[in-house]
Design a protein around this motif. Structure first.
Motif, PDB file in Angstrom:
ATOM      1  N   LYS A 171       0.968  -1.237  -0.050  1.00 43.97           N
ATOM      2  CA  LYS A 171       0.189  -0.064   0.014  1.00 43.97           C
ATOM      3  C   LYS A 171       0.813   1.209   0.081  1.00 43.97           C
ATOM      4  O   LYS A 171       1.945   1.202   0.343  1.00 43.97           O
ATOM      5  N   GLY A 172       0.179   2.219  -0.250  1.00 41.54           N
ATOM      6  CA  GLY A 172       1.051   3.513  -0.432  1.00 41.54           C
ATOM      7  C   GLY A 172       0.339   4.571  -1.239  1.00 41.54           C
ATOM      8  O   GLY A 172      -1.032   4.948  -0.782  1.00 41.54           O
ATOM      9  N   GLU A 224       9.253   3.079   1.590  1.00 45.04           N
ATOM     10  CA  GLU A 224       9.975   2.006   1.541  1.00 45.04           C
ATOM     11  C   GLU A 224      10.391   1.582   0.238  1.00 45.04           C
ATOM     12  O   GLU A 224      11.459   0.743   0.035  1.00 45.04           O
ATOM     13  N   GLY A 253       4.378   2.489   1.363  1.00 47.16           N
ATOM     14  CA  GLY A 253       4.570   2.804   2.825  1.00 47.16           C
ATOM     15  C   GLY A 253       3.161   3.162   3.370  1.00 47.16           C
ATOM     16  O   GLY A 253       2.269   3.172   2.864  1.00 47.16           O
ATOM     17  N   ASP A 254       3.391   3.573   4.650  1.00 46.95           N
ATOM     18  CA  ASP A 254       1.930   4.011   5.272  1.00 46.95           C
ATOM     19  C   ASP A 254       1.186   5.300   4.657  1.00 46.95           C
ATOM     20  O   ASP A 254       2.130   6.324   4.558  1.00 46.95           O
ATOM     21  N   ASP A 304      -1.065   7.432   5.138  1.00 45.19           N
ATOM     22  CA  ASP A 304      -1.380   8.576   6.007  1.00 45.19           C
ATOM     23  C   ASP A 304      -0.038   9.253   6.494  1.00 45.19           C
ATOM     24  O   ASP A 304       0.112  10.396   6.399  1.00 45.19           O
ATOM     25  N   ARG A 305       0.943   8.390   6.861  1.00 44.46           N
ATOM     26  CA  ARG A 305       2.217   9.004   7.389  1.00 44.46           C
ATOM     27  C   ARG A 305       2.782   9.870   6.436  1.00 44.46           C
ATOM     28  O   ARG A 305       3.416  10.998   6.700  1.00 44.46           O
ATOM     29  N   LYS A 336      -4.200   8.266  -2.132  1.00 47.78           N
ATOM     30  CA  LYS A 336      -3.864   6.967  -1.330  1.00 47.78           C
ATOM     31  C   LYS A 336      -4.286   5.575  -2.024  1.00 47.78           C
ATOM     32  O   LYS A 336      -5.308   5.712  -2.579  1.00 47.78           O
ATOM     33  N   LYS A 366      -4.485   1.221  -1.944  1.00 44.21           N
ATOM     34  CA  LYS A 366      -4.212  -0.003  -1.161  1.00 44.21           C
ATOM     35  C   LYS A 366      -3.169  -0.855  -1.552  1.00 44.21           C
ATOM     36  O   LYS A 366      -2.607  -1.474  -0.767  1.00 44.21           O
ATOM     37  N   GLU A 423       7.532  -2.562   6.558  1.00 43.36           N
ATOM     38  CA  GLU A 423       6.386  -3.128   6.879  1.00 43.36           C
ATOM     39  C   GLU A 423       5.198  -3.410   5.817  1.00 43.36           C
ATOM     40  O   GLU A 423       4.484  -4.108   5.874  1.00 43.36           O
ATOM     41  N   HIS A 424       5.524  -2.487   4.793  1.00 43.47           N
ATOM     42  CA  HIS A 424       4.533  -2.587   3.634  1.00 43.47           C
ATOM     43  C   HIS A 424       5.020  -3.226   2.515  1.00 43.47           C
ATOM     44  O   HIS A 424       4.408  -3.552   1.487  1.00 43.47           O
TER      45      HIS A 424
END
Lengths: 248, 227
Positions: free
Chosen positions: A106-107, A155, A194-195, A197-198, A224, A226, B219-220
């Protein structure tokens, strides 16, 4: 009459003994005296058989040793196979991190484009003062957004399909922008795993490069997702000057 | 009864002798059969034929084993080569990721006064652009997940949660000449900093040592499954 009682059995027994002795002597004689003319032939045959038997024993010993060593080799191969598998797994994990393989997760996707509308407006207001380069997306904009995404815990990152790895450089190449020394142009699509929201939060901070562009009226937006897929880094990792320090 | 005793004894002795005689003869017959010199020539030839056949079989077996041995030895050496290659590749990936300590020639960039985080990013980007192979900021190895930012809380240029102390030394391994000329490009990083009166000292080094970065906390991210 009394004598007859034991005479008859004795006679029979002695008779049989006689026959037995004769046959035994016969047997002994025939065995002890093979035909003299074939004696040397038999001897050489015997010698050959004895040699053969010795050789056969040696062969059996060698075969035994060979079987043992073969079994040991087979065991080594099996151990080696496990090691190859372990190393292959470790390498795959590292390649995922270093950017050499396609990745997903996700990202967010960041869309950026030159502020053409802003330029038109500026030109109509003050034709002499309006400079087109003030409304373009520059290499530095992309560079800082990449680092902002990293602050947000990205990431994996790509710009217009070019994977941004540790040693990637983003710079101006004439009128275009070079990522990994490949020329790219607007519109720009930055993908980051990556996350969501972050990463969005960092990009939307007041002083962030993304926010500065947004405030300046550039057509930018964040989506955003999934699941996004980022292609692999096509460049090489060559080390001509650097070597590992210590044992690896 | 006394009559019977008279013939019983001789018969008994006779039978005893008979028994011994039969046993002895049987034994010696057996020995003759085992003794090669007692064999008939035809039997010897037959035996030789048998040992020859067995020898041929054993030779074949040994040949098979030798072949297998050779084959497996090739496999072992191929496997050893593969393992060696994998290890080399793993080391290279680790170097690229910055997660192992490295050494080599390069340059050091020493900056006395604090600079903005984007200036730091510019310097790092210019070093990568000049084919730097590994970079560290004050012994903090730069990796692809390094976070270089301005921290509002500590009012400091920060890398991975650690305030960058000044004077700050940036180490980069690679071709010292190339790295040096990259930074000195006209209109480049140094020219930009010069506007603000910041003049980093650049020194070419024969050997630099760089620490390893921490393992990334992933993590992702996962590899796209290959079909």
């Amino acid at each position: 009459m009394k004598l007859r009682n034991w005479q008859l059995p004795l006679a029979i027994v002695l008779f049989m003994t006689g026959i037995l002795l004769v046959s035994a002597l016969n047997a002994l004689q025939s065995e002890a005296e093979p035909e003299p003319r074939t004696k040397s032939k038999a001897e050489s045959l015997i010698a050959m058989i004895e040699t053969q038997e010795k050789e056969l024993k040696d062969y059996e010993k060698t075969i035994d040793a060979r079987r043992d060593s073969l079994a040991k080799h087979q065991k080594d191969i099996a151990t080696g196979k496990i090691e190859v598998q372990t190393l292959q797994y470790e390498l795959d994990q590292l390649k995922t991190l270093s950017g050499v393989s396609d990745v997903e997760g996700k990202g967010i996707t960041v869309f950026l484009d030159d502020n053409n509308k802003g330029y038109e407006i500026a030109k109509s207001k003050a034709p002499e003062q309006a400079k087109p380069e003030d409304f373009l997306i520059h290499d530095k904009h992309l560079l800082y957004i990449v680092y902002e995404l990293r602050v947000g815990g990205a990431e994996a990152i790509s710009i217009n399909g070019q994977r941004v790895v540790c040693s990637s450089d983003i710079r101006c190449m004439g009128t275009t922008i070079g990522v990994n020394t490949s020329a790219i142009g607007p519109p720009f699509v930055i993908k980051a795993i990556g996350d969501p929201d972050r990463m969005s939060k960092v990009l939307e901070t007041d002083t962030s490069q993304y926010n500065i562009l947004k405030m300046a009226g550039y057509p930018v937006r964040i989506e955003k997702q999934k699941k996004i897929t980022i292609g692999s880094y096509k460049g090489s990792y060559q080390f001509s000057y650097t070597e590992p320090k210590g044992e690896q | 009864m006394t009559n019977l005793k008279n013939w019983q004894m001789p018969v008994f002795i006779t039978f005893l002798l008979l028994g011994l005689l039969i046993t002895v003869q049987f034994r010696s017959q057996q020995n003759y059969l085992r003794d090669l010199p007692q064999q008939k020539t035809e039997d010897l030839i037959l035996m030789l034929k048998k040992t020859n056949t067995k020898k041929a079989e054993l030779e074949k077996e040994l040949g098979d084993l030798e072949r297998q041995h050779r084959l497996i030895s090739t496999n072992v050496s191929e496997e050893e080569t593969l393992i060696k290659q994998l290890r080399q590749d793993i080391t290279r990936q680790k170097m690229a990721l910055g997660i192992i300590p490295v050494k080599g020639p390069g340059i050091t960039v020493t900056i006395d006064t604090p600079i903005a985080y984007f200036d730091m990013i510019d310097i790092i980007n210019e070093l990568w652009n000049s084919q730097a192979e590994a970079i560290a900021i004050n012994n903090h190895r730069v990796s692809s997940w390094s976070k270089i930012y301005w921290s509002e809380q500590t009012r400091a240029l920060t890398i991975d949660g650690e305030a960058v102390a000044f004077p700050c030394t940036i180490k980069a391994t690679g071709d010292p000449e190339k790295l040096d000329s990259g930074l000195h490009l006209s209109g480049g990083v140094l020219d930009n900093l010069d506007i603000y009166g910041i003049n980093p000292k650049i020194k070419k080094e024969k050997e630099l040592e760089l620490h390893a970065a921490n393992q990334p906390n992933i993590e992702h991210l996962k590899a796209t499954p290959t079909p």
